[in-house]
Design an enzyme around this catalytic site. Structure first.
Site, mmCIF file in Angstrom:
data_model
loop_
_atom_site.group_PDB
_atom_site.id
_atom_site.type_symbol
_atom_site.label_atom_id
_atom_site.label_comp_id
_atom_site.label_asym_id
_atom_site.label_seq_id
_atom_site.Cartn_x
_atom_site.Cartn_y
_atom_site.Cartn_z
ATOM 1 N N LYS A 172 0.676 -1.231 -0.061
ATOM 2 C CA LYS A 172 0.043 0.004 -0.038
ATOM 3 C C LYS A 172 0.735 1.328 0.091
ATOM 4 C CE LYS A 172 -2.968 0.534 3.589
ATOM 5 N NZ LYS A 172 -2.806 1.755 4.239
ATOM 6 N N GLY B 275 -5.126 7.916 5.410
ATOM 7 C CA GLY B 275 -4.159 8.917 6.000
ATOM 8 C C GLY B 275 -3.258 9.107 5.329
ATOM 9 N N ARG C 152 -8.977 12.067 12.217
ATOM 10 C CA ARG C 152 -7.390 12.004 12.439
ATOM 11 C C ARG C 152 -6.575 13.498 12.212
ATOM 12 N NH1 ARG C 152 -5.548 6.851 8.872
ATOM 13 N NH2 ARG C 152 -3.484 7.240 10.384
ATOM 14 N N SER D 287 6.914 9.362 12.278
ATOM 15 C CA SER D 287 5.945 9.356 10.911
ATOM 16 C C SER D 287 6.472 9.207 9.800
ATOM 17 C CB SER D 287 4.797 10.257 11.383
ATOM 18 O OG SER D 287 3.907 10.502 10.109
ATOM 19 N N ASP E 112 1.714 -0.883 11.992
ATOM 20 C CA ASP E 112 0.511 -1.558 11.351
ATOM 21 C C ASP E 112 0.130 -2.871 11.796
ATOM 22 O OD1 ASP E 112 0.030 1.126 10.270
ATOM 23 O OD2 ASP E 112 0.858 0.538 8.124
ATOM 24 N N ARG F 185 -7.472 -3.138 9.219
ATOM 25 C CA ARG F 185 -6.774 -4.169 10.007
ATOM 26 C C ARG F 185 -7.347 -4.560 11.400
ATOM 27 N NH1 ARG F 185 -2.562 -3.698 6.761
ATOM 28 N NH2 ARG F 185 -1.978 -1.726 6.259
HETATM 29 C C1 S3P Z 1 2.645 4.927 6.124
HETATM 30 C C2 S3P Z 1 3.009 5.357 7.378
HETATM 31 C C3 S3P Z 1 2.627 4.888 8.719
HETATM 32 C C4 S3P Z 1 1.467 3.790 8.720
HETATM 33 C C5 S3P Z 1 0.617 3.920 7.429
HETATM 34 C C6 S3P Z 1 1.418 3.943 6.009
HETATM 35 C C7 S3P Z 1 3.149 5.337 4.893
HETATM 36 O O1 S3P Z 1 1.692 5.929 9.202
HETATM 37 O O2 S3P Z 1 0.871 3.553 9.779
HETATM 38 O O3 S3P Z 1 -0.337 2.626 7.487
HETATM 39 O O4 S3P Z 1 2.961 4.992 3.889
HETATM 40 O O5 S3P Z 1 3.853 6.457 4.822
HETATM 41 P P1 S3P Z 1 2.541 7.153 10.033
HETATM 42 O O6 S3P Z 1 3.486 7.855 9.205
HETATM 43 O O7 S3P Z 1 1.449 8.099 10.757
HETATM 44 O O8 S3P Z 1 3.465 6.535 10.959
#
Ligand code: S3P
Length: 448
Positions: free
Chosen positions: A28, A101, A129, A174, A327, A403
């Protein structure tokens, strides 16, 4: 898509054994980035193995709204005709990122330094969020933001006309925040610098280099500094998306807890910034092996073989491992319920701002299934009952969180009584073939 249509209640019954090969869909994180960077490049980017989950489809739609030509040629096989760095057009309508997100935060970064205005929204989960973790650093480039209180969607971003490069220390680990800043830095002159104390997934950095951008990473004692040089000409690429380790976690963990199982999950991306779950499972005594380790498209890849493991033990999962398995805590907490003794997951407060408050969602559902748990703001503890000993017999809330829904269905594959979820609909955001894939292995799933 905002909202998910009618709820799809689902039930998992105890399975006898899970066997066979599980070909999980594309990653993803990599899929979102392939579409976004493809849209910011000049020429035609070709993508194979793209995840066709709703989250990624929403990002594809958004890239079209910003002026890129995005085409599906066959399942997983896509092309993006990019508009070049700084070439985004102003969207005619609101950008709806659905449940994602990653989608909304990365796209905000990608448009923030172009002189255009865009309004973003999402489903009921995404609208709760926090977005200020992204819009705060973007404002340093000169981007203006108007949103709901608490930095929530819907939100309008007015891109900076004369962006200035930024130096920013990310306050929470993040990859989404880091990536948003790096993408914004592409259309600013000079060097944009991000400092992160804990390494998070580095797909953006790897892919930016692949597209020809200059990205430097310096590792120091306190963490790492990532520098991107602005105003590059990104050149269209061919991208083969590896299979998603976060999706692979579901058939792997199911095989570990269902008696008699032996499942092969081939071609899984095992970038070290994503592979923390697999180290944790091995420490718990999982019968899990990596076969045929190799490199594909710049990412380490292996075939995973998972077998029923009746001697799993609870462990202490250290906080510094959290970014590499962020995750995977929902499904880990299910495995922990089938291990002997207590599993303590530390440094996990970020789970509270995912698609749902994942600590609360797992705690309430596991309790309903007869498992004792403890939680505080930053720690989650599961008191494991040992192989085959989880009572089950509950309906758990999935809270618009793919999830959470998948984790409880996996729980029900090994529990004494069936486990139901109130809505399996969100599974389609990341793992649209979850149901047929698990049934093919021998799972007994039912839409109720
Ligand atoms: C992701 C970063 C993570 C993860 C999300 C995918 C990404 O989130 O939980 O499912 O693809 O950059 P955070 O950046 O909020 O840690």
């Amino acid at each position: 898509m905002s909202g998910h249509g009618d709820p799809i209640p689902m039930t998992a019954h105890k399975a006898s054994a899970l066997t066979g090969t599980a070909e999980v869909p594309g990653d993803k994180s990599v899929s979102h980035r392939a579409l976004i960077l493809g849209a910011m490049a000049v020429g035609e980017t070709k993508i194979t193995g793209l995840l066709e989950g709703q989250d990624v489809l929403d990002t594809a739609k958004a890239m079209r709204a910003f002026g890129a030509e995005v085409t599906q040629h066959a399942p997983g096989n896509w092309s993006v005709h990019g508009v070049g760095v700084g070439g985004f057009a102003e969207p005619e309508d609101v950008i709806d990122c659905g449940n994602s997100g990653t989608g909304v935060r990365l796209i905000m970064g990608a448009m923030a330094t172009s002189p255009i205005t865009a309004t973003f929204t999402g489903d009921a989960s995404l609208r709760k969020r926090p977005m200020s973790r992204v819009t705060d650093p973007l404002s340093m480039f000169g981007t203006q933001t108007v949103g709901r209180s608490g930095g929530r969607l819907p939100m309008t971003l007015i891109g900076a006309e004369d962006p200035i490069p930024v130096l920013y220390e990310v306050p929470v680990p993040s990859a989404q925040v880091k990536s948003a800043i790096l993408l914004a830095g592409l259309n600013a002159p000079g060097q944009t610098v991000v400092f992160e104390a804990e390494a998070t997934r580095d797909h953006t950095e790897r892919m930016l280099r692949g597209f020809g951008a200059e990205v430097r990473v310096e590792v120091g004692e306190r963490g790492q500094t990532i520098t991107v040089t602005g105003e590059p000409e990104l050149e269209a690429q061919s991208i083969a998306v590896p299979r998603d380790p976060s999706s692979a976690a579901f058939p792997v963990c199911a095989a570990l807890i269902v008696e008699g199982s032996d499942v092969l999950v081939p071609g899984i991306g095992l970038n070290p910034t994503r592979a923390g779950l697999y180290q944790t499972l091995r420490e718990m005594g999982a019968n899990l092996t990596f076969e045929n380790e190799r490199e594909e498209g710049g990412e380490p890849v292996a075939d995973l073989r998972a077998k029923f493991s009746d001697k799993l033990v609870g462990i202490d999962v250290p906080p510094e491992r959290a970014p590499s398995m962020i995750d995977e805590y929902p499904i880990l907490s299910v495995v922990a319920a089938y291990a002997k003794g207590k599993t303590v997951m530390r440094g996990v407060k970020e789970l509270r701002v995912k698609e749902s408050d994942r600590i609360d969602a797992m705690a309430r559902g596991l309790e309903a299934c007869g498992v004792k748990v403890e939680e505080d703001e930053d720690t989650f503890t599961v008191h494991g009952l040992g192989a085959g000993n989880v009572p089950g017999g509950a309906t758990c809330e999935s809270r618009l969180d793919h999830r959470i829904a998948m984790s409880f269905l996996i729980c029900g594959m090994a529990s004494k009584k069936p486990v139901s979820v109130d809505d399996g609909g969100p599974i389609a955001t990341s793992f649209p073939i979850f149901e047929p894939l698990m049934e093919e292995l021998g799972a007994k799933l039912e839409r109720t």
